[in-house]
Design a protein around this motif. Structure first.
Motif, PDB file in Angstrom:
ATOM      1  N   ARG A 187       0.811  -1.179   0.012  1.00  0.00           N
ATOM      2  CA  ARG A 187      -0.091   0.005   0.080  1.00  0.00           C
ATOM      3  C   ARG A 187       0.877   1.203   0.044  1.00  0.00           C
ATOM      4  NH1 ARG A 187      -4.534   0.268   4.358  1.00  0.00           N
ATOM      5  NH2 ARG A 187      -5.205   1.764   2.801  1.00  0.00           N
ATOM      6  N   ALA A 188       2.198   1.119   0.723  1.00  0.00           N
ATOM      7  CA  ALA A 188       3.135   2.141   0.565  1.00  0.00           C
ATOM      8  C   ALA A 188       3.592   2.543  -0.833  1.00  0.00           C
ATOM      9  CB  ALA A 188       4.293   1.977   1.464  1.00  0.00           C
ATOM     10  N   LYS A 189       3.830   1.484  -1.619  1.00  0.00           N
ATOM     11  CA  LYS A 189       4.117   1.635  -2.778  1.00  0.00           C
ATOM     12  C   LYS A 189       3.100   2.329  -3.761  1.00  0.00           C
ATOM     13  CE  LYS A 189       7.317  -2.443  -2.844  1.00  0.00           C
ATOM     14  NZ  LYS A 189       7.667  -3.579  -3.687  1.00  0.00           N
ATOM     15  N   LEU A 190       1.642   1.747  -3.664  1.00  0.00           N
ATOM     16  CA  LEU A 190       0.597   2.277  -4.357  1.00  0.00           C
ATOM     17  C   LEU A 190       0.390   4.098  -3.838  1.00  0.00           C
ATOM     18  CD1 LEU A 190      -1.710  -0.687  -3.788  1.00  0.00           C
ATOM     19  CD2 LEU A 190      -0.692   0.070  -5.974  1.00  0.00           C
ATOM     20  N   ALA A 191       0.488   4.452  -2.696  1.00  0.00           N
ATOM     21  CA  ALA A 191       0.372   5.684  -2.308  1.00  0.00           C
ATOM     22  C   ALA A 191       1.422   6.373  -2.833  1.00  0.00           C
ATOM     23  CB  ALA A 191       0.641   5.795  -0.679  1.00  0.00           C
ATOM     24  N   TRP A 192       2.795   5.941  -3.078  1.00  0.00           N
ATOM     25  CA  TRP A 192       3.743   6.903  -3.677  1.00  0.00           C
ATOM     26  C   TRP A 192       3.369   7.045  -5.332  1.00  0.00           C
ATOM     27  CZ3 TRP A 192       7.873   9.223  -2.148  1.00  0.00           C
ATOM     28  CH2 TRP A 192       8.871   9.624  -2.894  1.00  0.00           C
ATOM     29  N   ARG A 193       2.928   5.872  -5.918  1.00  0.00           N
ATOM     30  CA  ARG A 193       2.569   5.922  -7.195  1.00  0.00           C
ATOM     31  C   ARG A 193       1.500   7.017  -7.347  1.00  0.00           C
ATOM     32  NH1 ARG A 193       2.091   0.162  -9.326  1.00  0.00           N
ATOM     33  NH2 ARG A 193       1.628   1.034 -11.446  1.00  0.00           N
ATOM     34  N   TYR A 197       2.447  11.123  -0.927  1.00  0.00           N
ATOM     35  CA  TYR A 197       3.737  10.971  -0.212  1.00  0.00           C
ATOM     36  C   TYR A 197       3.913  10.719   1.337  1.00  0.00           C
ATOM     37  CZ  TYR A 197       5.257  12.254  -5.003  1.00  0.00           C
ATOM     38  OH  TYR A 197       5.120  12.362  -6.136  1.00  0.00           O
ATOM     39  N   GLU A 198       3.101  11.502   1.909  1.00  0.00           N
ATOM     40  CA  GLU A 198       3.013  11.644   3.502  1.00  0.00           C
ATOM     41  C   GLU A 198       2.216  10.037   3.855  1.00  0.00           C
ATOM     42  OE1 GLU A 198       4.331  13.449   5.519  1.00  0.00           O
ATOM     43  OE2 GLU A 198       5.097  14.749   3.805  1.00  0.00           O
ATOM     44  N   ARG A 199       1.119   9.662   3.059  1.00  0.00           N
ATOM     45  CA  ARG A 199       0.512   8.399   3.622  1.00  0.00           C
ATOM     46  C   ARG A 199       1.600   7.212   3.070  1.00  0.00           C
ATOM     47  NH1 ARG A 199      -3.269   5.495   0.135  1.00  0.00           N
ATOM     48  NH2 ARG A 199      -4.440   4.081   1.559  1.00  0.00           N
ATOM     49  N   ALA A 243      14.147   0.926   0.401  1.00  0.00           N
ATOM     50  CA  ALA A 243      13.918   1.450  -0.834  1.00  0.00           C
ATOM     51  C   ALA A 243      12.968   2.753  -1.068  1.00  0.00           C
ATOM     52  CB  ALA A 243      13.164   0.335  -2.132  1.00  0.00           C
ATOM     53  N   MET A 244      11.706   2.585  -0.046  1.00  0.00           N
ATOM     54  CA  MET A 244      10.704   3.439   0.005  1.00  0.00           C
ATOM     55  C   MET A 244      11.425   4.689   1.117  1.00  0.00           C
ATOM     56  SD  MET A 244       8.072   4.845  -0.287  1.00  0.00           S
ATOM     57  CE  MET A 244       7.068   3.560  -1.315  1.00  0.00           C
ATOM     58  N   THR A 245      12.288   4.229   1.891  1.00  0.00           N
ATOM     59  CA  THR A 245      12.901   5.319   2.760  1.00  0.00           C
ATOM     60  C   THR A 245      14.164   6.181   2.047  1.00  0.00           C
ATOM     61  OG1 THR A 245      13.003   3.681   4.860  1.00  0.00           O
ATOM     62  CG2 THR A 245      14.424   5.387   4.744  1.00  0.00           C
ATOM     63  N   ALA A 246      14.585   5.496   0.848  1.00  0.00           N
ATOM     64  CA  ALA A 246      15.367   6.238   0.008  1.00  0.00           C
ATOM     65  C   ALA A 246      14.675   7.145  -0.765  1.00  0.00           C
ATOM     66  CB  ALA A 246      16.306   5.082  -0.864  1.00  0.00           C
ATOM     67  N   HIS A 247      13.461   6.635  -1.334  1.00  0.00           N
ATOM     68  CA  HIS A 247      12.516   7.443  -2.024  1.00  0.00           C
ATOM     69  C   HIS A 247      12.273   8.841  -1.295  1.00  0.00           C
ATOM     70  CE1 HIS A 247      12.058   5.639  -5.760  1.00  0.00           C
ATOM     71  NE2 HIS A 247      11.802   4.170  -5.146  1.00  0.00           N
ATOM     72  N   GLN A 248      11.807   8.532  -0.050  1.00  0.00           N
ATOM     73  CA  GLN A 248      11.492   9.651   0.899  1.00  0.00           C
ATOM     74  C   GLN A 248      12.649  10.723   1.074  1.00  0.00           C
ATOM     75  OE1 GLN A 248       8.592  10.315   1.460  1.00  0.00           O
ATOM     76  NE2 GLN A 248       7.253   8.609   1.412  1.00  0.00           N
ATOM     77  N   ALA A 249      13.891  10.058   1.093  1.00  0.00           N
ATOM     78  CA  ALA A 249      14.934  10.868   1.606  1.00  0.00           C
ATOM     79  C   ALA A 249      15.200  11.788   0.235  1.00  0.00           C
ATOM     80  CB  ALA A 249      16.404  10.165   2.019  1.00  0.00           C
ATOM     81  N   ARG A 299      13.190  12.764  -1.924  1.00  0.00           N
ATOM     82  CA  ARG A 299      12.084  13.984  -1.822  1.00  0.00           C
ATOM     83  C   ARG A 299      12.715  14.872  -1.022  1.00  0.00           C
ATOM     84  NH1 ARG A 299       7.122  15.010   0.284  1.00  0.00           N
ATOM     85  NH2 ARG A 299       7.445  13.541   1.770  1.00  0.00           N
ATOM     86  N   ARG A 300      13.166  14.691   0.004  1.00  0.00           N
ATOM     87  CA  ARG A 300      13.559  15.635   0.969  1.00  0.00           C
ATOM     88  C   ARG A 300      15.005  16.371   0.606  1.00  0.00           C
ATOM     89  NH1 ARG A 300      12.243  11.698   4.561  1.00  0.00           N
ATOM     90  NH2 ARG A 300      14.452  11.466   5.168  1.00  0.00           N
ATOM     91  N   GLN A 301      15.589  15.890  -0.641  1.00  0.00           N
ATOM     92  CA  GLN A 301      16.772  16.121  -0.937  1.00  0.00           C
ATOM     93  C   GLN A 301      18.130  15.869   0.031  1.00  0.00           C
ATOM     94  OE1 GLN A 301      16.951  20.150  -2.239  1.00  0.00           O
ATOM     95  NE2 GLN A 301      15.365  19.653  -4.158  1.00  0.00           N
TER      96      GLN A 301
END
Length: 619
Positions: free
Chosen positions: A539-545, A549-551, A571-577, A579-581
């Motif tokens: 569900r986290a992957k779906l929310a990202w797509r 992003y917060e969800r 991998a999701m933690t890396a995506h979020q990082a 996004r925060r640059q």
């Protein structure tokens, strides 16, 4: 007045020499002190039972299900390997499982009871052997050697280990009867030992050796040699037939065997001293303590009285040492698969040689050796109270601690399926979700499932997300980390919603997929944390797509709380990082992702994006 001893000697003189020799060699009723020490030594079974305490004692696992499955298909072939790839052991496989197998599922304690009685029988045989040249307390210390050992816990825990225990018991009784001059009984026991396990080949030279030590008669030596050759001929003839029925012996790797043999000899020695049952620090202390005992034994052996005692017992002590040195040699051919209990028959000689020598040098040293072994046994790795993904750190692949872990996994699966899926259709498939590390061997392929349901058409398979959609299954089991009974059944409704959600996701219907995964979470009780964590992860992957992003970040944290770290979490933690640059945090997360799974596609893409070298090339 003529004494009773004089009358006995005159009566023996009137008898034929062979009969008189038998009477002289036959054990006289032990005095009260001897009976007391025999009883005290047998009490070694008590700390062994305490050190082996576990709710899984006797629960079938691994090879047990191979033999039970073979038995379920009909009367076993007594010349076959009982479904295994190697060995012909009709007494400890076919006959043992015919007698005990029907009870192992519903009354596993029966296997433990049989093992305990066999261990006591082994003690009795060894005590009677040792009493021929040693004092009652020293004989009790020698006989207690195999009971105060780490491998003995495996005998109580695992029915399949009877293959080695039965061989040890019959081998000991063969030697005891040979020393008593009962060559027919000794030959019968030797044959039973060989039919239990080929490791008992040591009894063949032991029979003539015992006859010579007992009588120094060439006639008796020839008679015992003939008996040993007859036993060997029967066994070889049986094995020849068995090879045509699928039995075989493992072959060692080509090359020199000397270095592997020396390694096996050292490993067998330290494992019989309890080394494998202790943590690293305790093992070093144990070896240091045993080293001090050996040094003290050498120093005290030079005394005149000690030298006389040791010299009188030298044939028996050297015979025990030779028994051990020769007995461990075949273990070279099963390397690198090491298990300490395979050296049990050989270790009977080590117990006699080591304990006997120390006790003859100074009785207190034998008592100290017994004390060291007792403390080592009680301080060894206990039965794991819960199942973890990591294996207990033991040299033996089937140590007591590892066996209990496997038994918890397999038995909890049986209980869970029995409660949630009491019947399965013919040809049914049960799949498992994230099986704990190296647990497959516990089920013996499909055999455990087929024994439980008495159906040879059932299959046990791994569940992957794609396979869960495109391939059939009739039940799905997952395994919880750090739980005493880890198996949990995925509810059919939750599984159906998950399958539908995955299909919707592949078709690009992301919101529908998210909704179905939410329904799957509500349909599954809370004990299936890994399944629920996987739902949160997806569900986290779906929310990202979907750009939520917060969800996605919140669901990623839920996933971690439920199932721990996974490649997808990092991998999701890396995506979020990213996004925060926060490039440093992103690189760290990607590295951890690829450490967990170097082939993770998302991690490899991120590594290329961040100009990091993946651990292995991507697909």
């Amino acid at each position: 007045m003529t004494g009773r001893g004089d009358r006995r000697r005159r009566g023996a003189a009137r008898r034929p020499p062979r009969e008189a020799a038998r009477e002289a060699a036959s054990p006289s009723p032990p005095p009260r002190a001897g009976r007391l020490w025999a009883f005290l030594g047998a009490l070694a079974i008590v700390p062994l039972l305490w050190a082996s305490r576990s709710p899984t004692l006797g629960v079938p696992v691994a090879d047990d299900y191979l033999f039970l499955s073979t038995l379920a298909r009909g009367r076993p072939d007594f010349f076959g390997p009982m479904g295994a790839a190697y060995y012909w052991r009709p007494l400890s496989r076919q006959l043992y499982y015919l007698l005990v197998g029907p009870w192992l599922i519903r009354a596993p304690w029966l296997g433990t009871l049989v093992a305990a009685l066999l261990l006591l029988a082994l003690y009795l045989a060894l005590y009677r052997i040792a009493r021929r040249g040693l004092s009652p307390p020293l004989a009790a210390a020698v006989a207690a050697f195999p009971l105060l050992s780490e491998p003995a816990r495996v005998f109580l825990a695992w029915p399949s280990a009877a293959q080695h225990l039965l061989a040890a018991v019959f081998a000991a009784f063969a030697v005891e009867r040979a020393l008593a001059g009962r060559i027919v009984a000794a030959s019968a026991a030797a044959l039973l030992a060989l039919l239990s396990n080929e490791a008992a080949f040591l009894v063949l030279p032991a029979l003539p050796a015992a006859a010579w030590l007992r009588t120094r008669s060439r006639a008796e030596l020839a008679r015992a040699t003939g008996a040993a050759l007859a036993v060997a001929a029967i066994w070889v003839a049986g094995y020849t037939v068995a090879r045509a029925h699928g039995a075989a012996l493992p072959r060692g790797e080509a090359g020199s065997l000397w270095l592997p043999y020396l390694a096996v000899l050292v490993q067998a020695t330290v494992s019989q001293m309890g080394y494998e049952g202790l943590a690293a620090g305790g093992a070093k202390v144990l070896l240091a303590g045993v080293g001090l005992l050996l040094a003290a034994g050498l120093a005290l052996s030079i005394r005149r009285a000690s030298r006389r005692r040791i010299a009188r017992a030298a044939p028996a002590l050297l015979g025990g040492l030779a028994w051990f040195v020769l007995g461990v040699a075949p273990l070279v051919f099963v390397l690198p698969d090491w298990n300490a209990w395979r050296a049990t028959v050989a270790a009977l000689g080590l117990g006699l040689a080591l304990t006997g020598w120390l006790g003859l040098a100074e009785p207190a040293l034998a008592a100290l050796l017994v004390g060291v072994r007792l403390v080592t046994l009680l301080l060894g790795h206990g039965a794991p109270p819960a199942v973890t993904d990591s294996l207990p750190g033991t040299a033996s692949s089937f140590s007591f601690a590892r066996l209990v872990r496997l038994q918890r996994i397999v038995e909890s699966t049986r209980r869970t399926l029995n409660a949630g899926a009491p019947s399965l259709p013919s040809g049914g498939i049960v799949r498992y979700w994230q099986l704990p590390r190296l647990a497959e061997v516990g089920f013996s392929g499909d055999n455990a499932l087929r024994v439980w349901y008495r159906d040879t058409t059932l299959s046990l398979r791994f569940f992957r997300e794609a396979a869960g959609i495109h391939e059939p299954l009739d039940a799905l089991v997952e395994f919880e980390a750090n739980q005493p009974w880890p198996a949990a059944l995925i509810q059919p409704r939750a599984l159906h919603d998950f399958q539908a959600a995955f299909a919707a996701s592949q078709e690009g219907r992301l919101r529908t997929a998210d909704s179905l995964m939410s329904e799957a979470s509500r349909a599954q009780p809370g004990q299936a944390r890994r399944f629920l964590g996987n739902l949160a992860e997806n569900r986290a992957k779906l929310a990202w797509r979907l750009g939520a992003y917060e969800r996605a970040d919140s669901l990623n944290r839920v996933s971690y709380e439920l199932q721990g770290e996974t490649p997808a979490f990092w991998a999701m933690t890396a995506h979020q990082a990213l996004r925060r640059q926060d490039m440093a945090a992103a690189r760290s997360a990607v590295r951890r992702c690829l450490e967990l799974d170097p082939s993770d596609e998302d991690g490899i893409v991120l590594a290329r994006l961040l100009d990091l070298r993946p651990t292995t090339p991507g697909p």
